[in-house]
Design a protein around this motif. Sequence first.
Motif, mmCIF file in Angstrom:
data_model
loop_
_atom_site.group_PDB
_atom_site.id
_atom_site.type_symbol
_atom_site.label_atom_id
_atom_site.label_comp_id
_atom_site.label_asym_id
_atom_site.label_seq_id
_atom_site.Cartn_x
_atom_site.Cartn_y
_atom_site.Cartn_z
ATOM 1 N N GLY A 572 0.863 -1.140 -0.046
ATOM 2 C CA GLY A 572 0.111 -0.011 0.218
ATOM 3 C C GLY A 572 0.776 1.225 0.039
ATOM 4 N N THR A 573 0.337 2.476 0.749
ATOM 5 C CA THR A 573 1.191 3.520 0.724
ATOM 6 C C THR A 573 1.850 3.703 1.986
ATOM 7 N N PRO A 574 3.178 3.329 2.011
ATOM 8 C CA PRO A 574 3.950 3.261 3.434
ATOM 9 C C PRO A 574 4.074 4.617 4.172
ATOM 10 N N ARG A 575 4.196 4.690 5.232
ATOM 11 C CA ARG A 575 4.415 5.667 6.186
ATOM 12 C C ARG A 575 5.741 5.476 6.730
ATOM 13 N N VAL A 576 6.549 6.398 6.685
ATOM 14 C CA VAL A 576 7.814 6.507 7.571
ATOM 15 C C VAL A 576 8.023 7.600 8.286
ATOM 16 N N ARG A 577 8.087 7.630 9.716
ATOM 17 C CA ARG A 577 8.507 8.802 10.554
ATOM 18 C C ARG A 577 9.837 8.770 11.104
ATOM 19 N N VAL A 578 10.360 9.894 10.992
ATOM 20 C CA VAL A 578 11.717 9.945 11.631
ATOM 21 C C VAL A 578 11.876 11.038 12.870
ATOM 22 N N TYR A 579 12.943 10.599 13.667
ATOM 23 C CA TYR A 579 12.852 11.357 14.724
ATOM 24 C C TYR A 579 13.698 12.248 14.852
ATOM 25 N N ASP A 580 13.315 13.840 15.085
ATOM 26 C CA ASP A 580 14.298 14.681 15.020
ATOM 27 C C ASP A 580 14.611 15.278 16.613
ATOM 28 N N PRO A 581 15.855 14.879 16.793
ATOM 29 C CA PRO A 581 16.336 15.135 18.083
ATOM 30 C C PRO A 581 16.346 16.552 18.665
ATOM 31 N N THR A 587 8.660 13.295 12.805
ATOM 32 C CA THR A 587 8.172 14.054 11.357
ATOM 33 C C THR A 587 8.086 12.944 10.375
ATOM 34 N N ASP A 588 7.196 13.155 9.380
ATOM 35 C CA ASP A 588 6.922 12.215 8.124
ATOM 36 C C ASP A 588 8.282 12.218 7.305
ATOM 37 N N LEU A 589 8.821 11.014 6.873
ATOM 38 C CA LEU A 589 9.986 11.199 5.985
ATOM 39 C C LEU A 589 9.309 11.207 4.522
ATOM 40 N N PRO A 590 9.754 12.237 3.588
ATOM 41 C CA PRO A 590 8.916 12.282 2.336
ATOM 42 C C PRO A 590 9.515 11.340 1.401
ATOM 43 N N LEU A 591 8.546 10.528 0.839
ATOM 44 C CA LEU A 591 8.701 9.279 -0.097
ATOM 45 C C LEU A 591 8.449 9.523 -1.617
ATOM 46 N N ALA A 592 9.043 9.455 -2.407
ATOM 47 C CA ALA A 592 8.875 9.513 -3.834
ATOM 48 C C ALA A 592 8.013 8.260 -4.361
ATOM 49 N N PRO A 593 6.710 8.661 -4.707
ATOM 50 C CA PRO A 593 5.820 7.457 -4.934
ATOM 51 C C PRO A 593 6.550 6.770 -6.394
ATOM 52 N N ARG A 742 5.277 -2.543 -4.140
ATOM 53 C CA ARG A 742 6.103 -1.569 -4.793
ATOM 54 C C ARG A 742 7.503 -0.722 -4.040
ATOM 55 N N THR A 743 8.124 -0.030 -4.629
ATOM 56 C CA THR A 743 9.548 0.209 -3.913
ATOM 57 C C THR A 743 9.250 1.633 -3.892
ATOM 58 N N TRP A 744 9.221 2.441 -2.729
ATOM 59 C CA TRP A 744 9.418 3.965 -2.560
ATOM 60 C C TRP A 744 10.850 4.212 -2.273
ATOM 61 N N HIS A 745 11.063 5.318 -2.500
ATOM 62 C CA HIS A 745 12.156 6.042 -2.285
ATOM 63 C C HIS A 745 12.353 7.062 -1.371
ATOM 64 N N GLU A 746 13.259 7.417 -0.786
ATOM 65 C CA GLU A 746 13.186 8.605 0.157
ATOM 66 C C GLU A 746 13.544 9.802 -0.822
ATOM 67 N N ALA A 747 12.639 10.773 -0.544
ATOM 68 C CA ALA A 747 12.822 11.978 -1.485
ATOM 69 C C ALA A 747 14.103 12.854 -1.371
ATOM 70 N N ALA A 748 14.712 13.235 -2.342
ATOM 71 C CA ALA A 748 15.988 14.120 -2.287
ATOM 72 C C ALA A 748 15.827 15.156 -1.412
#
Length: 748
Positions: A572-581, A587-593, A742-748
Amino acid sequence: MPQDEPLTVRHQPWTAPLRRPRMSNDEDNRPGIALTSRYLVRDGSPVIPVSGEMHYSRVPRDRWAERLRQMRAGGVTVVASYVFWLHHVEHRGEPRFDGNLDVGAFVDACADAGLDIILRIGPWVHSESRNGGFPDWVQQAPVRHRTDDPAYLELVREWFGQLAAQVAGRELLGIQIENELYTEPGHILTLKRMAREAGLSAPLWTATAWDSAELPPEEVLPLYGGYGDGFWVDAEADWAPTFRDHYFFSHVWDDPGIGADVRRAQNIAAAQGGPRVPSDLFPPATCELAGGMGTAYHRRPRPSGLDTATVGHTKIGNGSAWQGYYMYAGGTNPHGDHGMQESHATGYPNDMQRLGYDFHAPLGEAGLASAAYELLRRQHAFLAAFGPALAEMPSTLPDQRPAGVEDTTTLRWALRSDGTSGFVFIAWHQPHFPLATYRGAQFRLSLDRGVVTFPSRPVDIPYGTLARWPVGIHGLSYATASALTVLPGAVPTLVLTAEEGIPVEVGVGPEVLDISPGLAPTRLETADGPLDLLVLDPAAAATAWVDGDRLLLSADELFWGPDGKVTARASGTPRVRVYDPAARTFTDLPLAPPPGPTGTATLDAVLVRPAATVPVEYGKHDGRQSAPSRATFAELAAVHRLDLPSWADDPGLDAHLDIAWVGDVAELHIDGKVATDRFWDGARWQINLRDAGYRPGSEVTLHILPLATVSAVHLPTDARDRLLSAEGQLLSIDDIQLIGRRTWHEAA
């Protein structure tokens, strides 16, 4: 001792001075690598490596890079791989190093993924491979195998030369000589000399040490193993003490059960007082902790993820300086002229699956992560963060220890400490015989700096608890939540994970704090300065990934390469959150669909031919039931056709079958050719379509042999109950899912 009194331990310092063996120090030097009697040193700092077994010749070459990234994301730092003589030189004079046999390219792929590699070159390796990995022409040669017989050594010299030419100029961290050789230390030394003469080189030379193997002193690093269950015992055997041992803390590293069936079948003499515990020259290290368990026809263990994680966890508490898992990534045997697996036909006591080598591994045959992957991932994140300190901490067992492997009432725990700080390890889990909740646990640690008693109020330890509670870490007196990692920043963030059913209590100097787990940190003022304490609840902890200095949360699979860019794979549509110390929040990590939709479908199995009536058994060897022959299977098995939707062959969609079935033996055929097989043990069967050879327009058929209800094969309890509820014979397809990711990549 009554449970309402504290559980006590007195820290014991190292019993021998730090030593530096010849290996990696005075010979076979490699810049940045050094071995001591307590730990491995990388670039001047102690480390606790994590090695995971992956056999390149059992994995499609176009999957290597992906699988290695998955291993890295799981916290593996070193890849171990057998080198199968049988796979490379099935016919003498025709060595093959092409395709997924290109061992040099595999070593390069490991380096590209940021992973070290250990090659286990044998020449006898086993791994349930035919003849233990010897080609038939070697097995049939008139020589005394696995000895210094000159005629045998000449065959080995030829093989070592071929192998050395393929890895020339490449860096190896280690080389394992032979495997499960117990009374031939001189032969192991001869093989090491021959390997070096051929041009093979590494700072570490290793050998398996279990069952008191006699090894040449100072020449090889002894490596141990530990399996919580095994296919190699008789079908009617109870859960053996050698398996049960690994759910307890101990300072004995030997496991006499591994390979016992082979020793019996080959009349191999027992070793005479070899290294049951590591010598003062080498640290305690493993190469075969259970990453899962293989499946034989007569006995079909099915370890849970928690079973696997407990074995690894106890070894860390025991003082492990190296965590090595077998298997970590499963695979599929090559076909070969006569099959590549061990079987009754080769004289092996156990009939193994001809093709499938899933091993219930953290990454299975289809490349999908199991429950063990997530649990081990957290252990490995802990080792990455705290390994340099932990390596300097000897293990101490408590004053009151279990009376034996059948003791189900004494709490199983241990301390690793340097006398000032440390970790309390708790392992309150075992398979087959559940443990009752341990009531009223409180710990009293006698350290060099004084006595630490915690928590302030005794707590109950639920069944299934694995804990690594910090003491004197980052300014905390203690915490009743497991250490995961530390995130750097102007104010460091210590990340802990709460145990199910255990309140989180933290000691900060004389103050005792009750902490509610969540996604927001608690700012503490400690004697070491300010500290953010982030305590994840069990649900969030199950989704935690640690990528260097980043903490990520995602229920979907993540992996990354040396560049650190995250890749997510999802149906499906993944959700990845990354911690900002700095911001102290996720915060949500932007992913390129990716282009195109994902897909999931329920498939019908169209009956092409019904099964015939099957016999109770297909013969025996050495008292153990034999698997049906290929001809018998073809004659008696039911055949079902699977009609796949058009999107199954979308090249951007990684599709796999997820099959719930019951029976005895199953095969998946692609265009009439067997792609893989399975013995039923109650688990769902996952098959990657691309890896199985599926192409647009391919015909897919599922062949299943029923299991007679009076069969004596050993099954897990739930599978046995289902078998006994059937009439005559059991065969069913309960559900087939086709899942595309499908594979989603971290947006630049």
